[in-house]
Write a protein that holds these residues in place. Structure first.
Motif: not given
Length: 277
Positions: A47-55
């Motif tokens: 889920d790091l696309n979401t976690v890092l994408g959301d700052g």
């Protein structure tokens, strides 16, 4: 029951649903306490696309710091699938001054053997090289690893593909997706990896990947089923490995196991000891 081998150095868990766990202290601590109770010392985060994408960098840094220092989970892997993902990863790591807030491992999960021509092994190799180059340039150096299934797409290049993997990776996760520990299911893939490592004058570290999904080893692990520990499963594989004969064996080193994944395995083994009351 076959006696387990000595505790392996690597005892890992894939964490699915991480974007929902992160930032919820109760959920974070429940995960980490479960890991300590079940002798897990490495986490691989989805889920790091979401976690890092959301700052959510600060939340992520706090979690990694807590996992490593408070709970003693020394290895934290970022599971990613594209070159752009690893650029994002490197940016995150560069933003953290404290080493204990950074990832220790980059994990490439891109199933080239399943994806068809949109990402065949040539496409995969470009991602693999991008990940490993960033990992090797990092200070301190980051471990580069990948999960592999089969040597396909294209077929007939088993040894060539194995040589590329060994060239660019520090260690490789090889799945044993069966209903019980079955070394024969892994042997041909390990033989190719071993022969590839031999040709490069090295020994390749291998992590055995078990699945706690219902169609695989959920009943094997379940406290209401066969109630085997993860050490039981790994010990069984090690014993089978030790008596097996295959080309390349001397250039393969089994270093531990990985469980897929948190949602499924906590259904099989739901309890944890409350360690911090």
């Amino acid at each position: 029951r076959i006696a387990a081998a000595p505790a392996p150095n690597y005892r890992g868990l894939y964490v699915d649903g991480f974007e929902r766990i992160l930032g919820n202290v109760s959920s974070e601590d429940s995960l980490l306490r479960w890991c300590v109770s079940n002798d897990i010392n490495a986490l691989s985060l989805y889920d790091l696309n979401t976690v890092l994408g959301d700052g959510r960098n600060t939340e992520l840094a706090r979690f990694i710091f807590k996992a490593r220092l408070t709970y003693g989970i020394g290895q934290i892997a970022a599971v990613r699938g594209s070159s752009a993902n690893f650029i994002q990863n490197a940016s995150y790591d560069a933003s953290r001054i404290a080493l204990n807030e950074r990832f220790t491992t980059y994990n490439l999960e891109n199933e080239w053997w399943n994806n068809g021509p949109s990402c065949d092994f040539s496409c995969y190799t470009a991602i693999l090289q991008a990940m490993s180059t960033r990992a090797r340039k990092a200070s301190p150096r980051i471990t580069a690893e990948a999960y592999i299934g089969w040597f396909h797409n294209p077929s007939g290049q088993d040894l060539q593909q194995a040589k590329t993997l060994v060239r660019w990776l520090d260690r490789i996760l090889v799945h044993d997706y069966r209903t019980y520990p079955q070394f024969g299911y892994m042997q041909s893939r390990l033989s190719y990896l071993g022969k590839a490592a031999q040709s490069q004058n090295r020994v390749i570290d291998v992590i055995v990947l078990f699945s706690a999904e219902p169609e695989f080893m959920q009943d094997y692990f379940s406290v209401t089923g066969q109630n085997h520990s993860f050490a039981d499963a790994y010990g069984d594989i090690v014993n089978q490995f030790n008596v097996a004969t295959f080309a390349g064996k001397n250039n393969v080193r089994l270093i531990g196991y990985q469980i897929f994944d948190y949602s499924w395995v906590k259904r099989a083994r739901p309890t944890y000891v409350s360690l911090f009351q």
